[in-house]
Design an enzyme around this catalytic site. Structure first.
Site, PDB file in Angstrom:
ATOM      1  N   ASN A 108       0.856  -1.193   0.000  1.00 42.69           N
ATOM      2  CA  ASN A 108       0.000   0.000   0.000  1.00 42.69           C
ATOM      3  C   ASN A 108       0.888   1.238   0.000  1.00 42.69           C
ATOM      4  O   ASN A 108       1.949   1.240   0.631  1.00 42.69           O
ATOM      5  CB  ASN A 108      -0.855  -0.010   1.279  1.00 42.69           C
ATOM      6  CG  ASN A 108      -1.718   1.237   1.417  1.00 42.69           C
ATOM      7  OD1 ASN A 108      -2.366   1.667   0.469  1.00 42.69           O
ATOM      8  ND2 ASN A 108      -1.714   1.839   2.609  1.00 42.69           N
ATOM      9  N   HIS A 110       0.986   5.106   1.200  1.00 45.41           N
ATOM     10  CA  HIS A 110       0.264   5.927   2.182  1.00 45.41           C
ATOM     11  C   HIS A 110       0.924   7.303   2.275  1.00 45.41           C
ATOM     12  O   HIS A 110       2.163   7.391   2.341  1.00 45.41           O
ATOM     13  CB  HIS A 110       0.287   5.241   3.551  1.00 45.41           C
ATOM     14  CG  HIS A 110      -0.489   6.001   4.587  1.00 45.41           C
ATOM     15  ND1 HIS A 110      -1.873   5.987   4.634  1.00 45.41           N
ATOM     16  CD2 HIS A 110      -0.084   6.836   5.576  1.00 45.41           C
ATOM     17  CE1 HIS A 110      -2.274   6.770   5.626  1.00 45.41           C
ATOM     18  NE2 HIS A 110      -1.212   7.299   6.214  1.00 45.41           N
ATOM     19  N   SER A 137       4.980   6.732   2.412  1.00 48.22           N
ATOM     20  CA  SER A 137       5.506   5.407   2.744  1.00 48.22           C
ATOM     21  C   SER A 137       4.870   4.370   1.832  1.00 48.22           C
ATOM     22  O   SER A 137       3.703   4.493   1.461  1.00 48.22           O
ATOM     23  CB  SER A 137       5.137   5.015   4.187  1.00 48.22           C
ATOM     24  OG  SER A 137       5.505   6.011   5.116  1.00 48.22           O
ATOM     25  N   ASP A 146      -2.538   0.525   8.187  1.00 44.68           N
ATOM     26  CA  ASP A 146      -1.350   1.352   7.889  1.00 44.68           C
ATOM     27  C   ASP A 146      -0.181   1.072   8.843  1.00 44.68           C
ATOM     28  O   ASP A 146       0.610   1.977   9.142  1.00 44.68           O
ATOM     29  CB  ASP A 146      -1.706   2.855   7.940  1.00 44.68           C
ATOM     30  CG  ASP A 146      -2.735   3.239   6.897  1.00 44.68           C
ATOM     31  OD1 ASP A 146      -2.785   2.596   5.844  1.00 44.68           O
ATOM     32  OD2 ASP A 146      -3.504   4.186   7.151  1.00 44.68           O
TER      33      ASP A 146
HETATM   34  C1  GAR Z   1      -2.674   8.964  -2.649  1.00 47.60           C
HETATM   35  O1  GAR Z   1      -2.163  10.116  -2.033  1.00 47.60           O
HETATM   36  C2  GAR Z   1      -2.526   7.776  -1.734  1.00 47.60           C
HETATM   37  O2  GAR Z   1      -1.348   7.796  -0.971  1.00 47.60           O
HETATM   38  C3  GAR Z   1      -3.722   7.938  -0.843  1.00 47.60           C
HETATM   39  O3  GAR Z   1      -4.756   8.334  -1.703  1.00 47.60           O
HETATM   40  C4  GAR Z   1      -4.189   9.057  -2.791  1.00 47.60           C
HETATM   41  C5  GAR Z   1      -4.658   8.418  -4.074  1.00 47.60           C
HETATM   42  O4  GAR Z   1      -4.254   9.169  -5.191  1.00 47.60           O
HETATM   43  N1  GAR Z   1      -4.039   6.731  -0.171  1.00 47.60           N
HETATM   44  C6  GAR Z   1      -4.477   6.677   1.070  1.00 47.60           C
HETATM   45  O5  GAR Z   1      -4.688   7.661   1.735  1.00 47.60           O
HETATM   46  C7  GAR Z   1      -4.742   5.273   1.573  1.00 47.60           C
HETATM   47  N2  GAR Z   1      -4.853   5.293   2.988  1.00 47.60           N
HETATM   48  P1  GAR Z   1      -4.299   8.546  -6.625  1.00 47.60           P
HETATM   49  O6  GAR Z   1      -5.691   7.933  -6.799  1.00 47.60           O
HETATM   50  O7  GAR Z   1      -4.096   9.716  -7.552  1.00 47.60           O
HETATM   51  O8  GAR Z   1      -3.211   7.520  -6.734  1.00 47.60           O
END
Ligand code: GAR
Length: 215
Positions: A108, A110, A137, A146
């Site tokens: 994942n 994060h 991360s 997480d």
């Molecule tokens: C990213 O910033 C990712 O790290 C976060 O959502 C966004 C997705 O962006 N994920 C989380 O917060 C998971 N807990 P994206 O759809 O443009 O890749």
């Protein structure tokens, strides 16, 4: 070896795009077998289709409980026999029914320097704390939200007039770098989980104290 990956998304899919780009540029020995979203209107599904990748939607709505959804998602992912499942902006918490089945084979990305700011709204929380740095991360997924073993982290500075949106953009650029990097290490069979920590290349780096491969 080229590994098969399934990417789970919920929205924009910019991290998915970073994986597609890395594969296209010959930087990642991987093939995306499918992109699965829990949201039918996720922009990432369009990105996948434009890249000729199979897409599936499994909405979480209509399931009686979390376990039932996890089981259905597990069966769907398993159809593609992935070597690795990548959560790239997948905004559902996955429980043991899913995670245990793919243990050691789910990662994942994060948007924080874990263990700081697990969960949501990480950028606003870092700003509210008056933190001077923030980051991203990539970690193996366990049943603790997480909190799985960290593969790679990267830091960014926080500036005085940053908004959550500006900070999120700065962090996102780094996510696009470290997520393909973590997948590459996995594909090259360079990662091992040992006593809850990730060892790169048999632990040589960790013996030097760089257990999180902070860049
Ligand atoms: C990213 O910033 C990712 O790290 C976060 O959502 C966004 C997705 O962006 N994920 C989380 O917060 C998971 N807990 P994206 O759809 O443009 O890749």
């Amino acid at each position: 070896m080229t590994i098969a990956i399934v990417v789970l998304i919920s929205g924009r899919g910019s991290n998915l795009q970073s994986i597609i780009n890395a594969i296209d540029q010959g930087e990642l020995p991987a093939r995306i077998a499918a992109v699965i979203s829990n949201e039918a209107d996720a922009l990432g599904l369009t990105r996948a289709q434009q890249a000729g990748i199979e897409t599936r939607v499994l909405s979480h709505l209509g399931f009686a409980n979390r376990n039932d959804y996890d089981l259905e998602l597990r069966n769907l992912v398993a159809e593609y026999r992935p070597d690795l499942t990548v959560l790239a902006g997948f905004m559902r918490v996955l429980g043991p029914r899913f995670v245990s089945h793919f243990a050691g084979r789910i990662i994942n990305v994060h948007p924080s320097l874990l263990p700081k700011y697990r969960g949501l709204n990480t950028h606003a929380r870092a700003l509210a704390d008056g933190a001077s740095e923030h980051g991203a991360s990539v970690h193996f997924v366990t049943t603790d939200l997480d909190a799985g073993p960290i593969i790679i982290q990267t830091k960014v500075p926080i500036y005085e007039h940053d908004s959550p949106e500006i900070l999120a953009e700065r962090v996102l650029k780094q996510e696009h770098r470290i997520l393909p990097q973590a997948i590459r290490w996995f594909a090259e069979d360079r990662l091992r989980i040992c006593e809850g920590r990730v060892l790169l290349d048999g632990g040589t780096r960790s013996e030097q104290g760089l257990t999180s491969h902070l860049q």
